[in-house]
Design an enzyme around this catalytic site. Structure first.
Site, mmCIF file in Angstrom:
data_model
loop_
_atom_site.group_PDB
_atom_site.id
_atom_site.type_symbol
_atom_site.label_atom_id
_atom_site.label_comp_id
_atom_site.label_asym_id
_atom_site.label_seq_id
_atom_site.Cartn_x
_atom_site.Cartn_y
_atom_site.Cartn_z
ATOM 1 N N GLU A 1 -16.609 -4.895 42.847
ATOM 2 C CA GLU A 1 -16.658 -5.879 41.760
ATOM 3 C C GLU A 1 -17.294 -5.221 40.546
ATOM 4 O O GLU A 1 -18.476 -4.914 40.545
ATOM 5 C CB GLU A 1 -17.467 -7.108 42.162
ATOM 6 N N ARG B 1 -20.330 -6.537 31.948
ATOM 7 C CA ARG B 1 -21.641 -6.533 31.292
ATOM 8 C C ARG B 1 -21.837 -5.343 30.364
ATOM 9 O O ARG B 1 -22.876 -5.243 29.712
ATOM 10 C CB ARG B 1 -22.745 -6.539 32.352
ATOM 11 N N THR C 1 -18.618 -11.457 36.431
ATOM 12 C CA THR C 1 -19.189 -11.959 35.182
ATOM 13 C C THR C 1 -18.069 -12.439 34.256
ATOM 14 O O THR C 1 -18.074 -12.198 33.045
ATOM 15 C CB THR C 1 -20.064 -10.908 34.483
ATOM 16 N N LYS D 1 -18.834 -18.399 45.369
ATOM 17 C CA LYS D 1 -19.959 -17.472 45.239
ATOM 18 C C LYS D 1 -21.240 -18.300 45.150
ATOM 19 O O LYS D 1 -21.407 -19.084 44.212
ATOM 20 C CB LYS D 1 -19.766 -16.619 43.984
#
Length: 216
Positions: free
Chosen positions: A45, A49, A73, A133
């Site tokens: 993953e 960011r 994200t 999640k």
């Protein structure tokens, strides 16, 4: 669109350990990916960011197609579309918004939204999302909290992520609702290592994590 129950898009087959990775450079991302593959983990993953994230995704999709590429994200519709364009096979968000849920549904995008409360979980369930999640996993109460939250929502499965380390794996695996865990510990503290050292270090951690999970 009024919120209603929908059929969520089938997700790709996932391993029990999802490495959550912040990449500072494309070559670093490739070295981490190669290390994971050597250690037996065939998924990654990449979090959105850093400025290098999408470029790293493109490189991984091109040079390591045997690795399932998830992009994390994901905060906006634009993030979703950019991630897919960069080669993402799975999208992961820290939370759930109706706008993202609707977009993922309309575009048939494989998406795992983030949840932390019973309300979040019920909202995701209403949209038809059943793999979620649990984030931030440890700060939200850890295994004991998820055990209590998931008890009345037995048709949901979870990938706890956030603050999890190697020693925590047995406690999470013990929960029937947990499909696997996400974690950044596999790629932590790599600063100052060259690419070969990054690859070797990540391979060792990946192998150790899989062994810990299998033996738990």
């Amino acid at each position: 669109m009024n919120q209603k129950t929908t059929n969520s898009i089938p997700l790709p087959s996932l391993q029990a350990i999802m490495p959550v990775v912040v990449v500072d450079a494309v070559d670093q991302g490739l070295a981490i990916t190669n290390g994971l593959l050597l250690g037996g983990i065939r998924q990654i993953e990449i979090t959105l960011r850093t400025p290098s994230a999408l470029q790293a995704c493109e490189a991984i999709a091109r040079d390591a197609p045997q690795c399932l590429l998830a992009v994390g994200t994901v905060l906006s519709v634009i993030d979703m579309d950019n991630a897919v364009q960069a080669g993402a096979q799975l999208l992961i968000s820290p939370g759930l918004s109706n706008r993202l849920a609707e977009h993922a549904h309309l575009k048939s995008l494989p998406w795992i939204p983030g949840v932390a409360t019973a309300t979040d979980m019920m909202n995701a369930r209403d949209w038809g999302y059943h793999t979620l999640k649990f984030f931030p996993a440890m700060a939200a109460g850890g295994p004991s909290a998820l055990k209590a939250l998931s008890a009345p929502l037995h048709d949901l499965t979870f990938i706890p992520t956030g603050g999890i380390g190697l020693a925590d794996l047995p406690a999470w695996k013990a929960l029937p609702s947990v499909q696997g865990v996400g974690g950044s510990w596999l790629t932590a503290n790599l600063q100052g290592l060259n690419l070969s050292e990054i690859e070797r270090t990540v391979a060792e951690r990946a192998s150790q994590a899989l062994k810990q999970w299998q033996q738990a």
